[in-house]
Design an enzyme around this catalytic site. Sequence first.
Site, PDB file in Angstrom:
ATOM      1  N   PHE A 128       0.850  -1.194   0.000  1.00 44.80           N
ATOM      2  CA  PHE A 128       0.000   0.000   0.000  1.00 44.80           C
ATOM      3  C   PHE A 128       0.892   1.253   0.000  1.00 44.80           C
ATOM      4  O   PHE A 128       1.820   1.340   0.806  1.00 44.80           O
ATOM      5  CB  PHE A 128      -0.868  -0.044   1.260  1.00 44.80           C
ATOM      6  CG  PHE A 128      -1.971   0.957   1.300  1.00 44.80           C
ATOM      7  CD1 PHE A 128      -2.959   0.971   0.329  1.00 44.80           C
ATOM      8  CD2 PHE A 128      -2.040   1.894   2.331  1.00 44.80           C
ATOM      9  CE1 PHE A 128      -4.003   1.882   0.382  1.00 44.80           C
ATOM     10  CE2 PHE A 128      -3.087   2.805   2.394  1.00 44.80           C
ATOM     11  CZ  PHE A 128      -4.063   2.802   1.411  1.00 44.80           C
ATOM     12  N   ASP A 207       1.449  -5.886   7.627  1.00 42.15           N
ATOM     13  CA  ASP A 207       0.253  -5.053   7.578  1.00 42.15           C
ATOM     14  C   ASP A 207      -0.923  -5.984   7.274  1.00 42.15           C
ATOM     15  O   ASP A 207      -0.983  -6.591   6.192  1.00 42.15           O
ATOM     16  CB  ASP A 207       0.398  -3.965   6.514  1.00 42.15           C
ATOM     17  CG  ASP A 207      -0.752  -2.961   6.578  1.00 42.15           C
ATOM     18  OD1 ASP A 207      -1.871  -3.359   6.947  1.00 42.15           O
ATOM     19  OD2 ASP A 207      -0.526  -1.786   6.238  1.00 42.15           O
ATOM     20  N   TYR A 232     -11.516  -0.698   9.832  1.00 38.14           N
ATOM     21  CA  TYR A 232     -12.738  -0.244   9.133  1.00 38.14           C
ATOM     22  C   TYR A 232     -13.029  -1.042   7.872  1.00 38.14           C
ATOM     23  O   TYR A 232     -13.983  -0.746   7.178  1.00 38.14           O
ATOM     24  CB  TYR A 232     -12.692   1.259   8.838  1.00 38.14           C
ATOM     25  CG  TYR A 232     -11.429   1.792   8.197  1.00 38.14           C
ATOM     26  CD1 TYR A 232     -11.181   1.637   6.846  1.00 38.14           C
ATOM     27  CD2 TYR A 232     -10.486   2.469   8.967  1.00 38.14           C
ATOM     28  CE1 TYR A 232     -10.022   2.131   6.279  1.00 38.14           C
ATOM     29  CE2 TYR A 232      -9.325   2.973   8.403  1.00 38.14           C
ATOM     30  CZ  TYR A 232      -9.098   2.811   7.053  1.00 38.14           C
ATOM     31  OH  TYR A 232      -7.940   3.298   6.500  1.00 38.14           O
ATOM     32  N   LYS A 233     -12.197  -2.048   7.580  1.00 44.10           N
ATOM     33  CA  LYS A 233     -12.445  -2.877   6.400  1.00 44.10           C
ATOM     34  C   LYS A 233     -13.249  -4.110   6.842  1.00 44.10           C
ATOM     35  O   LYS A 233     -14.417  -3.986   7.164  1.00 44.10           O
ATOM     36  CB  LYS A 233     -11.123  -3.216   5.729  1.00 44.10           C
ATOM     37  CG  LYS A 233     -10.482  -1.943   5.131  1.00 44.10           C
ATOM     38  CD  LYS A 233      -9.061  -2.068   4.701  1.00 44.10           C
ATOM     39  CE  LYS A 233      -8.573  -0.717   4.167  1.00 44.10           C
ATOM     40  NZ  LYS A 233      -7.117  -0.628   4.107  1.00 44.10           N
ATOM     41  N   ARG A 386     -11.953  -3.314  -8.091  1.00 45.48           N
ATOM     42  CA  ARG A 386     -11.860  -4.336  -7.039  1.00 45.48           C
ATOM     43  C   ARG A 386     -13.261  -4.697  -6.571  1.00 45.48           C
ATOM     44  O   ARG A 386     -14.075  -3.814  -6.276  1.00 45.48           O
ATOM     45  CB  ARG A 386     -11.075  -3.803  -5.832  1.00 45.48           C
ATOM     46  CG  ARG A 386      -9.641  -3.457  -6.121  1.00 45.48           C
ATOM     47  CD  ARG A 386      -8.907  -3.061  -4.844  1.00 45.48           C
ATOM     48  NE  ARG A 386      -9.615  -2.018  -4.091  1.00 45.48           N
ATOM     49  CZ  ARG A 386      -9.235  -1.566  -2.900  1.00 45.48           C
ATOM     50  NH1 ARG A 386      -8.168  -2.064  -2.310  1.00 45.48           N
ATOM     51  NH2 ARG A 386      -9.918  -0.621  -2.281  1.00 45.48           N
TER      52      ARG A 386
HETATM   53  C1  LIG Z   1      -6.447   0.562   4.313  1.00 48.01           C
HETATM   54  C2  LIG Z   1      -4.984   0.388   4.527  1.00 48.01           C
HETATM   55  C3  LIG Z   1      -4.261   1.269   5.336  1.00 48.01           C
HETATM   56  C4  LIG Z   1      -4.958   2.447   5.950  1.00 48.01           C
HETATM   57  O1  LIG Z   1      -4.082   3.343   6.517  1.00 48.01           O
HETATM   58  P1  LIG Z   1      -4.638   4.542   7.400  1.00 48.01           P
HETATM   59  O2  LIG Z   1      -3.434   5.067   8.034  1.00 48.01           O
HETATM   60  O3  LIG Z   1      -5.650   3.968   8.347  1.00 48.01           O
HETATM   61  O4  LIG Z   1      -5.298   5.524   6.483  1.00 48.01           O
HETATM   62  C5  LIG Z   1      -2.922   1.015   5.550  1.00 48.01           C
HETATM   63  N1  LIG Z   1      -2.304  -0.048   4.975  1.00 48.01           N
HETATM   64  C6  LIG Z   1      -2.971  -0.894   4.165  1.00 48.01           C
HETATM   65  C7  LIG Z   1      -2.268  -2.064   3.573  1.00 48.01           C
HETATM   66  C8  LIG Z   1      -4.317  -0.693   3.904  1.00 48.01           C
HETATM   67  O5  LIG Z   1      -4.978  -1.517   3.112  1.00 48.01           O
END
Ligand SMILES: *Cc1c(COP(=O)(O)O)cnc(C)c1O
Length: 426
Positions: A128, A207, A232-233, A386
Amino acid sequence: MSASCDLAEARRLDAADELAPLRERFVLDERDVVYLAGNSLGRLPRAAVTATERAVREGWGRRLIRGWNEGWIDAPRSLGEKIAGVVGARADEVLVAETTSIDLFKLAAAALAARPGRRRIVTDALNFPSDLYVLQGLVRLLGDRHELVSVPSRDGVTIAEVDLAAAVDATTALVVLSHVSFISAFLYDLARVTELVHHCGALVLWDLSHSAGAVPVELESSGADLAVGCTYKYLNGGPGAPAFLYVRRDLQRELEQPLFGWLGHAEPFAFEAAYRPAPDLKRFCVSTPPVLSLLAMEPGVDLVLEAGVDRLRTKSVEQSELLLTLADAWLAPVGVELASPRDPEQRGSHVALRHPEAWRINRALLEPTPGAPTVIADFRAPDAIRLGIAPLYTTFQEVWLAADRLRQVVASREYERFSAERPLVT
Ligand SMILES: *Cc1c(COP(=O)(O)O)cnc(C)c1O
């Protein structure tokens, strides 16, 4: 599963699904909307509505400052204990605090400090971007003495384990990877990669944003060092809900995170002038917890625990396999390519599809012609759509409808109704 799967067959699969009743535990005000973006923002649990109302009216409204000793101050730990049950960790190894990017920064900095002689940080090209930015910023902050190595993807979908192995060596301090890639859903073998990293004496930071609540994660049995993840996912914690972090028990005293804040202090309410880190996981806290967000998050985590990650995974694989079958039969012939691994063992809980007109196709899914269902998926630049499968509430019928709608939009070029211009948030 046969490619001739019709809508009636999808409905039969729903009727036979033992997790199906859990869908009714979510707010479903727009029943006809096909929601396949739970990998981005999970649905609202009904119990979160009452929990939030109670937290606001009774907690904030009535108990006021007394609320701190009535559960608020412990919420980061008590919720962490629950999330530990989702990610295969021990109860005292997970904490809810800040956000994923900030937690990643804290843990990556702590890990680098624990490997002072080593200069290399390894990540991969499917990670990410925020994770990559955090690492770039950390390298800058530490005086550009570290080398950030990104293992490339040969096919844009997977990372070859041999390529990763070749990048990790005796100079490597830390390996930072997404367990499931946000873009292609490529899924690492967490235990095998952890072992590979440990073999070189480096630390690994996972992560889990796209795996927590969707894919079995065995932090304890794999011996993983560190992890962070989003709530939140697949955990349905609500927009901007705080993240969780994991530090293996035996590392908690050894690692020192760089954001000294009062809630990480051994005795925050002694109000001492000098920082003294707590002897345990608490040292990874920084600030006052966002109580309303924490209380709103709890019902989503409870639902995942009630369903059980293994059962969720089984259903997710069945639904993704249905989607792949339909994509092969209906979408490949009109030029939509699979952009996720075909092998379910290598795939998380979403399926990415690729088409040069992905942006406009996604617009057409969101704003259908009369009579067609609204399909909420998401677009990721430059050319991916997606489709997220959240087995707590996703139905087989939704999977079928999404594939059917995609086929219509692409075959009829209905997307040509839309402009190619994109807004700020896609
Ligand atoms: C959604 C997601 C994040 C979110 O990061 P925030 O700091 O909460 O905005 C981070 N890493 C990955 C791999 C994600 O999918």
